[in-house]
Design a protein around this motif. Structure first.
Motif, PDB file in Angstrom:
ATOM      1  N   UNK A 264       0.824  -1.217   0.000  1.00  0.00           N
ATOM      2  CA  UNK A 264       0.000   0.000   0.000  1.00  0.00           C
ATOM      3  C   UNK A 264       0.856   1.263   0.000  1.00  0.00           C
ATOM      4  N   UNK A 265       1.968   1.268   0.742  1.00  0.00           N
ATOM      5  CA  UNK A 265       2.772   2.500   0.865  1.00  0.00           C
ATOM      6  C   UNK A 265       3.426   2.938  -0.439  1.00  0.00           C
ATOM      7  N   UNK A 266       4.123   2.035  -1.174  1.00  0.00           N
ATOM      8  CA  UNK A 266       4.698   2.481  -2.453  1.00  0.00           C
ATOM      9  C   UNK A 266       3.619   2.902  -3.466  1.00  0.00           C
TER      10      UNK A 266
ATOM     11  N   UNK B 121       0.741   4.221  -2.685  1.00  0.00           N
ATOM     12  CA  UNK B 121       0.272   5.533  -2.218  1.00  0.00           C
ATOM     13  C   UNK B 121       1.244   6.632  -2.619  1.00  0.00           C
ATOM     14  N   UNK B 122       2.532   6.335  -2.556  1.00  0.00           N
ATOM     15  CA  UNK B 122       3.548   7.336  -2.924  1.00  0.00           C
ATOM     16  C   UNK B 122       3.449   7.694  -4.402  1.00  0.00           C
ATOM     17  N   UNK B 123       3.212   6.679  -5.225  1.00  0.00           N
ATOM     18  CA  UNK B 123       3.089   6.891  -6.675  1.00  0.00           C
ATOM     19  C   UNK B 123       1.881   7.792  -6.988  1.00  0.00           C
ATOM     20  N   UNK B 124       0.764   7.495  -6.331  1.00  0.00           N
ATOM     21  CA  UNK B 124      -0.459   8.279  -6.540  1.00  0.00           C
ATOM     22  C   UNK B 124      -0.264   9.711  -6.041  1.00  0.00           C
ATOM     23  N   UNK B 125       0.397   9.854  -4.890  1.00  0.00           N
ATOM     24  CA  UNK B 125       0.677  11.185  -4.334  1.00  0.00           C
ATOM     25  C   UNK B 125       1.467  12.031  -5.345  1.00  0.00           C
ATOM     26  N   UNK B 126       2.479  11.416  -5.965  1.00  0.00           N
ATOM     27  CA  UNK B 126       3.316  12.158  -6.932  1.00  0.00           C
ATOM     28  C   UNK B 126       2.517  12.585  -8.151  1.00  0.00           C
ATOM     29  N   UNK B 127       1.648  11.705  -8.645  1.00  0.00           N
ATOM     30  CA  UNK B 127       0.874  12.058  -9.846  1.00  0.00           C
ATOM     31  C   UNK B 127      -0.154  13.155  -9.539  1.00  0.00           C
TER      32      UNK B 127
ATOM     33  N   UNK C 227      -8.242   8.958  -2.433  1.00  0.00           N
ATOM     34  CA  UNK C 227      -8.431   9.608  -1.129  1.00  0.00           C
ATOM     35  C   UNK C 227      -7.824   8.740  -0.025  1.00  0.00           C
ATOM     36  N   UNK C 228      -8.056   7.430  -0.113  1.00  0.00           N
ATOM     37  CA  UNK C 228      -7.510   6.507   0.894  1.00  0.00           C
ATOM     38  C   UNK C 228      -5.986   6.443   0.768  1.00  0.00           C
ATOM     39  N   UNK C 229      -5.497   6.424  -0.472  1.00  0.00           N
ATOM     40  CA  UNK C 229      -4.037   6.345  -0.682  1.00  0.00           C
ATOM     41  C   UNK C 229      -3.334   7.622  -0.209  1.00  0.00           C
ATOM     42  N   UNK C 230      -3.960   8.788  -0.391  1.00  0.00           N
ATOM     43  CA  UNK C 230      -3.366  10.039   0.113  1.00  0.00           C
ATOM     44  C   UNK C 230      -3.311  10.015   1.647  1.00  0.00           C
TER      45      UNK C 230
ATOM     46  N   UNK D  64      -2.997   7.250   3.449  1.00  0.00           N
ATOM     47  CA  UNK D  64      -1.898   6.325   3.776  1.00  0.00           C
ATOM     48  C   UNK D  64      -0.552   7.035   3.628  1.00  0.00           C
ATOM     49  N   UNK D  65      -0.400   7.789   2.533  1.00  0.00           N
ATOM     50  CA  UNK D  65       0.874   8.481   2.282  1.00  0.00           C
ATOM     51  C   UNK D  65       1.178   9.479   3.405  1.00  0.00           C
ATOM     52  N   UNK D  66       0.154  10.193   3.864  1.00  0.00           N
ATOM     53  CA  UNK D  66       0.376  11.234   4.881  1.00  0.00           C
ATOM     54  C   UNK D  66       0.582  10.648   6.275  1.00  0.00           C
ATOM     55  N   UNK D  67      -0.206   9.621   6.631  1.00  0.00           N
ATOM     56  CA  UNK D  67      -0.186   9.117   8.018  1.00  0.00           C
ATOM     57  C   UNK D  67       0.707   7.895   8.214  1.00  0.00           C
ATOM     58  N   UNK D  68       0.986   7.182   7.101  1.00  0.00           N
ATOM     59  CA  UNK D  68       1.749   5.930   7.231  1.00  0.00           C
ATOM     60  C   UNK D  68       0.908   4.792   7.786  1.00  0.00           C
ATOM     61  N   UNK D  69      -0.369   5.056   8.056  1.00  0.00           N
ATOM     62  CA  UNK D  69      -1.252   4.037   8.634  1.00  0.00           C
ATOM     63  C   UNK D  69      -1.767   3.100   7.537  1.00  0.00           C
ATOM     64  N   UNK D  70      -1.387   1.833   7.618  1.00  0.00           N
ATOM     65  CA  UNK D  70      -1.892   0.847   6.641  1.00  0.00           C
ATOM     66  C   UNK D  70      -2.580  -0.329   7.326  1.00  0.00           C
ATOM     67  N   UNK D  71      -2.660  -0.285   8.655  1.00  0.00           N
ATOM     68  CA  UNK D  71      -3.226  -1.426   9.394  1.00  0.00           C
ATOM     69  C   UNK D  71      -4.651  -1.770   8.935  1.00  0.00           C
TER      70      UNK D  71
END
Length: 497
Positions: free
Chosen positions: A9-11, A13-19, A127-130, A132-139
């Motif tokens: 989920x984290x990588x 989320x990072x990709x989506x954040x960049x786009x 929205x969910x991926x952003x 995750x990117x901001x909070x680091x929460x993936x649980x």
């Protein structure tokens, strides 16, 4: 230990954040590109020919050729699409019609095309991926997620599938979420809303629920049934529930009620979806407002709300909007809606990037005496009156009383209390003072003895729910209007004390 899903989920989320960062940092160019693509694609449609799209090179050209329309005004074109004709508002035929129960137009058929469908799905995911990117929460990705929505059963009209938007979107849930998703298909297909919520309670109680999503008023019903059944707050029933996703209405009037039902704080993500398009989502936990989706096949125009009913009000694009001004949002989309008034008003909270809050409905206001009170103002007044007060409100609506039995006219607030104020008169004055502070016209009418202070009519517990049920609008995406310019809602309203 992290699961594979959680680790991936984290990588992602990072990709989506960049786009998203890429287009949100170039907003004007992004919107200009969307505008040009829309005009070029639709130039050969009937609507494009009727409005001389081939000679449109700028926003000014567009304004001259394409007037602002609501559903009623666009209906002659929509009816041709519904009849199965091709190349009317957009190339070819739509994939679906999202059928909505319009408050003024009866049933509305909103086209969803091959080009517009992906943004309805991607925006909620992003929205969910952003988050995750901001909070680091993936649980939460390993637990069960519930999306309270309409039935996924689709009908057909002239070869085009037809259903509620949330039911259509249910067919596009990504495979990696299918196992996590509740309710079951069978439960989701139950049409009667109360029966459906009861079934959802039974289905979810034994599960590890981590994400709960839906329109606040209907999630509230689900939470109340859970608490009623178990005698525990929702946060104790579902120990790992830490993310609430909502949209469709302003959450603030519900916040204190939800906090007491859940029994603890949970993170939340606000969405702004509609049958006409997915317009915005909350992209950060730290700033107010939702990121306007400028790269989703939607071109936005804005008209100042207080000028909207004048002849030829000025239409502007995002480059000219100001923070804190109430605008009517006008959209042109790759589903074939052109200079279309969806009826919502928005306010910008930021322009770097462009973030909005939904401030109300242009059709939902009270101006029986020239006061033009809007949804945002009554919600803020209620919020101010209940903050730090031992009062809890379940639901409310406001109407004008033009011909009282005695005394001056007034605004009548129909309020369903969870916990009533000790002094209802003082509570009414508190709301009224906030309204006067926000709205100078209302203040002048009170000062000038044209109106008297608002009056509260108490609604029986469950009254609004019973009312919505009686008019066939319980559940799904149906919402109680926050305010009306007439008394239709309360004309035959047997639910008051």
């Amino acid at each position: 230990m992290l699961s594979i899903k959680s680790a991936l989920a984290k990588p992602f989320a990072k990709r989506v954040y960049k786009s998203i960062a890429k287009w949100s940092k170039n907003p004007i160019e992004t919107q200009q590109k969307v505008f040009q693509e829309l005009i070029a694609t639709a130039a050969s449609t009937q609507f494009g020919k009727d409005h001389d799209f081939v000679s449109i090179n700028s926003h000014e050209d567009f304004v001259k050729r394409v007037p602002v329309r609501d559903y009623e005004a666009l209906k002659p074109y929509v009816e041709k699409v519904v009849a199965g004709e091709e190349n009317i508002l957009w190339k070819g035929k739509p994939l679906y019609f999202a059928k909505t129960s319009g408050t003024t137009s009866g049933a509305k058929y909103i086209p969803i095309t091959k080009e517009s469908m992906p943004s309805h799905v991607k925006a909620a995911r992003n929205a969910i991926l952003m988050y995750i990117h901001e909070t680091g929460n993936t649980k939460f990705v390993d637990g069960k997620m519930i999306f309270l929505q309409g039935s996924p059963i689709l009908n057909e009209k002239n070869g085009i599938k037809l259903g509620r938007l949330s039911g259509i979107v249910a067919h596009y849930v990504p495979k990696y979420l299918q196992k996590n998703r509740l309710p079951s298909w069978e439960t989701n297909c139950i049409e009667d809303w109360e029966t459906k919520v009861d079934a959802i309670v039974e289905e979810t109680l034994p599960e590890n629920m981590t994400v709960i999503s839906g329109i606040p008023s209907w999630v509230q019903m689900y939470f109340e049934k859970l608490v009623q059944k178990t005698g525990k707050p929702v946060g104790d029933i579902f120990k790992n529930f830490n993310l609430f996703i909502f949209g469709g209405v302003n959450y603030e009037p519900y916040r204190s009620k939800f906090e007491s039902l859940i029994g603890r704080q949970v993170d939340s993500i606000e969405l702004y979806p509609a049958s006409e398009g997915f317009f915005a989502f909350q992209d950060t936990q730290h700033k107010k407002g939702m990121l306007l989706q400028l790269n989703s096949g939607i071109f936005y125009e804005f008209v100042k709300a207080d000028e909207f009913f004048k002849k030829n009000p000025k239409r502007i694009t995002i480059k000219d909007v100001e923070i804190g001004v109430n605008y009517v949002m006008i959209i042109s989309t790759n589903a074939g809606l052109w200079a279309y008034n969806i009826g919502d008003t928005v306010e910008f909270t930021s322009i770097e990037p462009y973030r909005v809050i939904v401030s109300g409905r242009i059709k939902h206001f009270i101006s029986a005496f020239g006061e033009h009170v809007i949804g945002k103002e009554v919600e803020q007044a209620m919020q101010e009156a209940t903050t730090n007060a031992d009062v809890s409100v379940t639901e409310f609506t406001v109407v004008p009383q033009i011909n009282p039995v005695e005394g001056l006219p007034y605004h009548e607030w129909f309020i369903e209390f969870e916990k009533e104020p000790e002094d209802i008169l003082a509570f009414a004055q508190k709301i009224d003072a906030s309204l006067q502070k926000q709205n100078v016209y209302y203040f002048d009418l009170i000062e000038g003895k044209v109106l008297q202070t608002l009056k509260i009519t108490r609604v029986k517990k469950g009254g609004f729910k019973n009312y919505m049920k009686s008019i066939g609008k319980l559940g799904g995406q149906n919402k109680l209007p926050r305010l009306s310019n007439d008394r239709k809602i309360v004309e035959d309203f047997p639910y008051t004390y």
